[in-house]
Design a protein around this motif. Structure first.
Motif, PDB file in Angstrom:
ATOM      1  N   PRO A   1       3.777  13.981  -6.255  1.00 55.47           N
ATOM      2  CA  PRO A   1       3.357  13.233  -7.445  1.00 55.47           C
ATOM      3  C   PRO A   1       4.529  12.662  -8.237  1.00 55.47           C
ATOM      4  CG  PRO A   1       2.094  15.255  -7.263  1.00 55.47           C
ATOM      5  CD  PRO A   1       3.186  15.343  -6.233  1.00 55.47           C
ATOM      6  N   GLU A   2       5.653  13.370  -8.283  1.00 55.48           N
ATOM      7  CA  GLU A   2       6.813  12.873  -9.027  1.00 55.48           C
ATOM      8  C   GLU A   2       7.374  11.607  -8.382  1.00 55.48           C
ATOM      9  OE1 GLU A   2       6.318  16.087  -8.229  1.00 55.48           O
ATOM     10  OE2 GLU A   2       5.870  16.786 -10.265  1.00 55.48           O
ATOM     11  N   ARG A   3       7.489  11.611  -7.035  1.00 56.80           N
ATOM     12  CA  ARG A   3       7.975  10.403  -6.346  1.00 56.80           C
ATOM     13  C   ARG A   3       6.940   9.282  -6.439  1.00 56.80           C
ATOM     14  NH1 ARG A   3      11.459  13.410  -6.481  1.00 56.80           N
ATOM     15  NH2 ARG A   3      11.689  12.120  -8.328  1.00 56.80           N
ATOM     16  N   LEU A   4       5.668   9.650  -6.459  1.00 56.48           N
ATOM     17  CA  LEU A   4       4.619   8.645  -6.607  1.00 56.48           C
ATOM     18  C   LEU A   4       4.730   7.961  -7.957  1.00 56.48           C
ATOM     19  CD1 LEU A   4       2.023   7.203  -5.746  1.00 56.48           C
ATOM     20  CD2 LEU A   4       0.735   9.206  -6.559  1.00 56.48           C
TER      21      LEU A   4
ATOM     22  N   GLY B   1      12.799  10.993   0.206  1.00 56.98           N
ATOM     23  CA  GLY B   1      12.992  11.076   1.653  1.00 56.98           C
ATOM     24  C   GLY B   1      13.620  12.378   2.112  1.00 56.98           C
ATOM     25  N   ALA B   2      14.300  13.057   1.212  1.00 58.14           N
ATOM     26  CA  ALA B   2      15.028  14.269   1.608  1.00 58.14           C
ATOM     27  C   ALA B   2      14.079  15.395   2.017  1.00 58.14           C
ATOM     28  CB  ALA B   2      15.928  14.738   0.462  1.00 58.14           C
TER      29      ALA B   2
ATOM     30  N   ILE C   1       6.279   7.239   0.399  1.00 57.23           N
ATOM     31  CA  ILE C   1       6.531   8.232  -0.644  1.00 57.23           C
ATOM     32  C   ILE C   1       6.879   9.563   0.024  1.00 57.23           C
ATOM     33  CG2 ILE C   1       5.615   9.346  -2.714  1.00 57.23           C
ATOM     34  CD1 ILE C   1       5.664   6.299  -2.933  1.00 57.23           C
ATOM     35  N   ASP C   2       7.884  10.241  -0.507  1.00 56.02           N
ATOM     36  CA  ASP C   2       8.313  11.524   0.027  1.00 56.02           C
ATOM     37  C   ASP C   2       7.258  12.604  -0.230  1.00 56.02           C
ATOM     38  OD1 ASP C   2       9.954  13.380   1.247  1.00 56.02           O
ATOM     39  OD2 ASP C   2      11.541  13.308  -0.269  1.00 56.02           O
ATOM     40  N   SER C   3       7.442  13.739   0.439  1.00 51.10           N
ATOM     41  CA  SER C   3       6.593  14.908   0.263  1.00 51.10           C
ATOM     42  C   SER C   3       7.137  15.813  -0.828  1.00 51.10           C
ATOM     43  CB  SER C   3       6.519  15.705   1.569  1.00 51.10           C
ATOM     44  OG  SER C   3       6.013  14.924   2.621  1.00 51.10           O
ATOM     45  N   GLU C   4       6.301  16.774  -1.259  1.00 48.25           N
ATOM     46  CA  GLU C   4       6.811  17.906  -2.034  1.00 48.25           C
ATOM     47  C   GLU C   4       6.817  19.119  -1.106  1.00 48.25           C
ATOM     48  OE1 GLU C   4       4.367  20.176  -2.595  1.00 48.25           O
ATOM     49  OE2 GLU C   4       2.564  18.942  -2.514  1.00 48.25           O
ATOM     50  N   ALA C   5       7.644  20.110  -1.429  1.00 47.77           N
ATOM     51  CA  ALA C   5       7.979  21.167  -0.481  1.00 47.77           C
ATOM     52  C   ALA C   5       6.888  22.222  -0.312  1.00 47.77           C
ATOM     53  CB  ALA C   5       9.281  21.849  -0.910  1.00 47.77           C
ATOM     54  N   GLU C   6       5.901  22.255  -1.202  1.00 49.18           N
ATOM     55  CA  GLU C   6       4.883  23.297  -1.100  1.00 49.18           C
ATOM     56  C   GLU C   6       3.770  22.898  -0.120  1.00 49.18           C
ATOM     57  OE1 GLU C   6       6.164  22.437  -4.263  1.00 49.18           O
ATOM     58  OE2 GLU C   6       7.511  24.148  -3.953  1.00 49.18           O
TER      59      GLU C   6
ATOM     60  N   VAL D   1       0.850  -1.187   0.000  1.00 45.58           N
ATOM     61  CA  VAL D   1       0.000   0.000   0.000  1.00 45.58           C
ATOM     62  C   VAL D   1       0.886   1.237   0.000  1.00 45.58           C
ATOM     63  CG1 VAL D   1      -1.751   1.319   1.252  1.00 45.58           C
ATOM     64  CG2 VAL D   1      -1.863  -1.187   1.219  1.00 45.58           C
ATOM     65  N   LEU D   2       0.686   2.104  -0.983  1.00 47.42           N
ATOM     66  CA  LEU D   2       1.446   3.343  -1.074  1.00 47.42           C
ATOM     67  C   LEU D   2       0.933   4.338  -0.039  1.00 47.42           C
ATOM     68  CD1 LEU D   2       1.390   3.514  -4.933  1.00 47.42           C
ATOM     69  CD2 LEU D   2       3.432   3.132  -3.554  1.00 47.42           C
TER      70      LEU D   2
END
Length: 381
Positions: free
Chosen positions: A116-119, A344-345, A105-110, A81-82
């Protein structure tokens, strides 16, 4: 003055109105104190009316709602499960309850929500390995709408059903539509620290009538139709009590006001503290979204200030003011050590730089000035 000279300012305490007691009194007068009753039905109908979702099921926690929701989506032993890493552990624990594995899945900074890119990276990688995730959990962290357009498009492209964890996001919207109404299953929390509370409780939402009936049965010990107690499926004791649902009914009428106040608190902090070097606020609203600003979160920039979040937290504590670090990413938790992680960063950086400030809707301007003065004490003049 010492900290004990002041009343404690909590992060996000319950804020009750005048009408909750009327529902409680009515339930007691009518002897509807057992789990089911008119308040339970009414609370579910209130949530349906607010969100536009056809079916709602009041439960004893948001965690229970995630558990039932994942089971409705067919999650079971051996599945993947993602799930965002940057969230409270209750998002991921039900994955483990069902014998499945979280894929973080990592977050985006906004928005600080799932990137979505890591997804896409995760979905394409799993496709190459002939693995398809059983479900995708999208979280609206701190009441901030995730980038739903991109995330839902990816879910459709890769044929993965979505569970929408809106536990912190009641009253927030995306493209004018209430959060909690986008996934195949939606989840809300009414824990004591949420924007509305039932003391403890949650809600599962869905437009699928069969799923709603199935979840309702599971939540009441999956009892078969029989004059005696017979059970063919595994069930749970997950229903919300009729008394607590009465509190929820009284709270629902206050939601617009509570969202307005939380947003005003965020704007107040931002206006009064934006001049401090290295201190900023987040997450950032997407153009299509409107946050309920459940918690006001600050971020410290180490290139502009030497003050650290833990230093600030302890300083506020010395003034009897509660604050709290941002969620520690799940891929850094001992419980989930070694599980798959894409990126993860970003979420790790947010965790190391962020702090949540008192954000309760009952805060007065005097309270807010007290927090702001305490924060300013740490900054060089």
């Amino acid at each position: 003055m010492h900290s004990q000279d002041y009343d404690r300012l909590y992060l996000s305490p319950p804020h009750l109105g005048r009408h909750e007691i009327n529902y409680l009194h009515k339930a007691i007068e009518d002897n509807w104190v057992a789990p089911v009753g008119p308040n339970l039905d009414g609370f579910e109908q209130d949530v349906c009316a607010f969100t536009g979702v056809k079916h709602a099921l009041a439960l004893n926690s948001g965690t229970a709602a995630i558990h039932l929701g994942l089971r409705l989506l067919g999650v079971g032993p051996g599945d993947e499960v993602l799930c965002p890493s940057f969230t409270f552990v209750a998002t991921a624990n039900p994955i483990s309850y069902l014998g499945a594995t979280p894929v973080f899945i990592d977050s985006e900074a906004e928005t600080w929500n799932m990137c979505p890119e890591r997804l896409r990276e995760a979905l394409e990688d799993m496709r190459r390995r002939n693995r398809r995730p059983r479900a995708l959990i999208v979280v609206h962290l701190y009441g901030m709408p995730a980038r739903l357009r991109e995330i839902l498009a990816l879910a459709e492209e890769f044929e993965v059903p979505v569970l929408e964890d809106a536990a912190e996001a009641l009253g927030a919207t995306y493209e004018g539509r209430p959060l909690g109404s986008f996934g195949a299953v939606g989840v809300f929390s009414f824990n004591g620290n949420k924007i509305l509370t039932t003391s403890g409780g949650g809600m599962l939402t869905t437009n699928n009538a069969d799923w709603a009936a199935k979840a309702r049965a599971w939540a009441t010990q999956a009892r078969d139709e029989a004059p005696y107690y017979q059970h063919s499926e595994l069930g749970y004791n997950y229903r919300l009590s009729n008394l607590l649902a009465g509190i929820g009914r009284g709270q629902m009428g206050l939601l617009d006001d509570r969202v307005k106040k939380r947003r005003e608190i965020y704007a107040w902090y931002q206006a009064k503290l934006q001049d401090l070097p290295g201190l900023g606020f987040g997450p950032t609203e997407p153009a299509e979204g409107r946050s309920n600003r459940w918690l006001t979160c600050l971020l410290l920039d180490p290139t502009e200030t030497t003050i650290m979040p833990e230093q600030l937290r302890l300083h506020l504590e010395s003034h009897n003011i509660e604050s709290r670090p941002l969620w520690k990413p799940l891929h850094l938790q001992p419980l989930f050590a070694g599980l798959p992680m894409y990126g993860g960063a970003v979420c790790t950086d947010l965790f190391t730089r962020g702090l949540c400030l008192p954000s309760g809707s009952a805060l007065t301007e005097t309270d807010l000035y007290r927090v702001a003065r305490a924060i300013r004490e740490l900054w060089p003049t």
